[in-house]
Design a protein around this motif. Structure first.
Motif, PDB file in Angstrom:
ATOM      1  N   CYS A   1       0.835  -1.205   0.000  1.00  0.00           N
ATOM      2  CA  CYS A   1       0.000   0.000   0.000  1.00  0.00           C
ATOM      3  C   CYS A   1       0.871   1.257   0.000  1.00  0.00           C
ATOM      4  O   CYS A   1       0.573   2.236  -0.694  1.00  0.00           O
TER       5      CYS A   1
ATOM      6  N   LEU B   1      -4.645   1.072   5.499  1.00  0.00           N
ATOM      7  CA  LEU B   1      -4.993   1.994   4.417  1.00  0.00           C
ATOM      8  C   LEU B   1      -4.978   3.446   4.918  1.00  0.00           C
ATOM      9  O   LEU B   1      -4.505   4.353   4.233  1.00  0.00           O
TER      10      LEU B   1
ATOM     11  N   LEU C   1      -6.838  -0.961  -3.837  1.00  0.00           N
ATOM     12  CA  LEU C   1      -6.354  -2.189  -3.207  1.00  0.00           C
ATOM     13  C   LEU C   1      -7.269  -3.340  -3.602  1.00  0.00           C
ATOM     14  O   LEU C   1      -8.502  -3.226  -3.513  1.00  0.00           O
TER      15      LEU C   1
END
Length: 423
Positions: free
Chosen positions: A244, A282, A292
């Motif tokens: 991420c 996140l 994602l």
């Protein structure tokens, strides 16, 4: 003392060791078989422990039906069994092992589920492979390790080199624990290409172990061990965070349409806090959830617990995409597929390897069927493992949405992949 496993009515360890010592004292040849069910954990996780327990009972019955009254069957624990055979040589014990392998492949019907399972068997024989209980059992275990490391669904009689292999696995486990502490892992990324526009639409994060002495180790060598030892949860969280973080960096640099795919293990999904963990990561990395994608296996897609299904819906509601990886190779069912919030099916490389060789080959027909299924359910379909121009043409012709594989681009470190972005 209890002489039998109360669930399965099999001899317990004390009874087994007593009989083994007695056989060693009396018989010229005694055989020990260590048996382990392949992929039992996935069945247990996907169909639930009640089905898993019933499967173990059915396996035990099948084993007892195969052997005579003098042969002792022990449940070591979980999905592991040990069989003691008296007065038997290599030829006969090999025949018994082959019979067990063949009988295990016949479907088990448990609570209306048709379950296919295989097993691995390691064998040691007295006195050739040891003259005491401890040595015989250690060597049978080493032979079992060797079988499981070399493809499973087979048997092997102990050879001297196997104990070294078994020792190496134990050493690798210790090193893997240190690798988690020392953060010795790195991520490679493999692009996903829209087969119509040939534009990059996403990447899959693929972990590698940067071992200080052995160099870069592929996930096939250590992920199964991480799952067995429970380290997969820590490793999985690290992968998610780094992937991420990297995708957010690419977005900030100008590549704003890249979606990052991250694999999730059965063990991770079973954690009660999996949704809050992903949401927290996140928020920490400031990556928009739309970018994602969580890839789950078919065995995960068959979870029946309402809590686990709710977790998948919670992830979907948060904005995260869901894909079923290696579709067509597991225990998939339209019933389960239809009730889950899935966005994408990924066709396993196994089918892509032979695609295009013949329009009527089994693999080609399977690929066509999966693409049709995905289209009818309004799902995207990704083909993994594209390695030739012929495969690429075939998939384009049959309206596969996205491609991934060495023909398009091999997995690369982030800095090298950026050069591919700029092409």
């Amino acid at each position: 003392m209890l002489a039998y496993d109360q669930l399965l009515h099999l001899s317990n360890r004390r009874k087994y060791e007593y009989e083994l010592q007695r056989a060693i004292d009396i018989e010229n040849n005694v055989g020990i078989l260590f048996l382990d069910l392949d992929r039992f954990k996935y069945i247990n996780d996907s169909l639930g422990h009640r089905v898993g327990d019933k499967l173990i009972v059915s396996v035990a019955k099948r084993l007892k039906d195969l052997v005579d009254n003098d042969t002792i069957v022990l449940r070591q624990g979980g999905d592991e069994f040990t069989i003691l055979v008296k007065g038997i040589g290599k030829d006969n014990i090999s025949k018994l092992a082959k019979d067990i392998l063949d009988h295990m492949k016949k479907p088990f019907i448990i609570d209306q589920h048709e379950i296919l399972i295989t097993c691995s068997i390691g064998i040691s024989i007295y006195p050739e492979h040891g003259k005491d209980i401890e040595t015989l059992m250690k060597n049978a275990d080493a032979a079992l390790y060797w079988v499981k490391e070399n493809g499973k669904d087979n048997y092997s009689i102990y050879e001297g080199y196997m104990i070294e292999k078994s020792t190496n696995i134990m050493e690798l486990e210790l090193e893997l624990r240190k690798a988690v502490e020392n953060q010795e892992f790195i991520l490679y990324y493999q692009p996903k290409i829209d087969l119509n526009t040939e534009e990059i639409v996403g990447c899959e994060a693929l972990i590698r172990w940067n071992h200080p002495r052995r160099g870069v180790i592929s996930p096939e060598k250590f992920i199964p061990l991480a799952e067995e030892t429970g380290l997969i949860n820590q490793i999985g969280e690290w992968v998610l965070r780094e992937a991420c973080k990297q995708n957010k960096k690419w977005h900030d640099t100008g590549w704003s349409d890249i979606q990052m795919a991250v694999n999730m293990s059965v063990s991770q999904l079973k954690q009660s806090n999996v949704v809050t963990t992903i949401e927290s990561l996140l928020n920490e990395t400031q990556l928009d959830p739309r970018f994602l994608e969580i890839e789950i296996t078919e065995s995960i897609s068959m979870v029946t617990e309402e809590e686990k299904i709710k977790q998948l819906f919670d992830l979907k509601e948060f904005g995260i995409s869901l894909a079923i990886d290696d579709f067509g190779t597991g225990y998939s069912s339209l019933k389960y597929l239809n009730k889950l919030p899935v966005d994408t099916l990924k066709i396993d490389k196994y089918f892509i390897d032979e695609v295009g060789m013949s329009t009527y080959s089994t693999s080609s027909l399977m690929v066509n069927a999966i693409i049709s299924l995905a289209k009818s359910l309004n799902l995207k379909v990704v083909a993994e493992g594209i390695e030739t121009q012929e495969q690429m043409k075939y998939l384009k012709k049959h309206q596969c949405d996205i491609g991934q594989g060495y023909f398009l681009c091999k997995p690369l470190p982030a800095d090298e992949l950026e050069k591919f972005f700029k092409r």
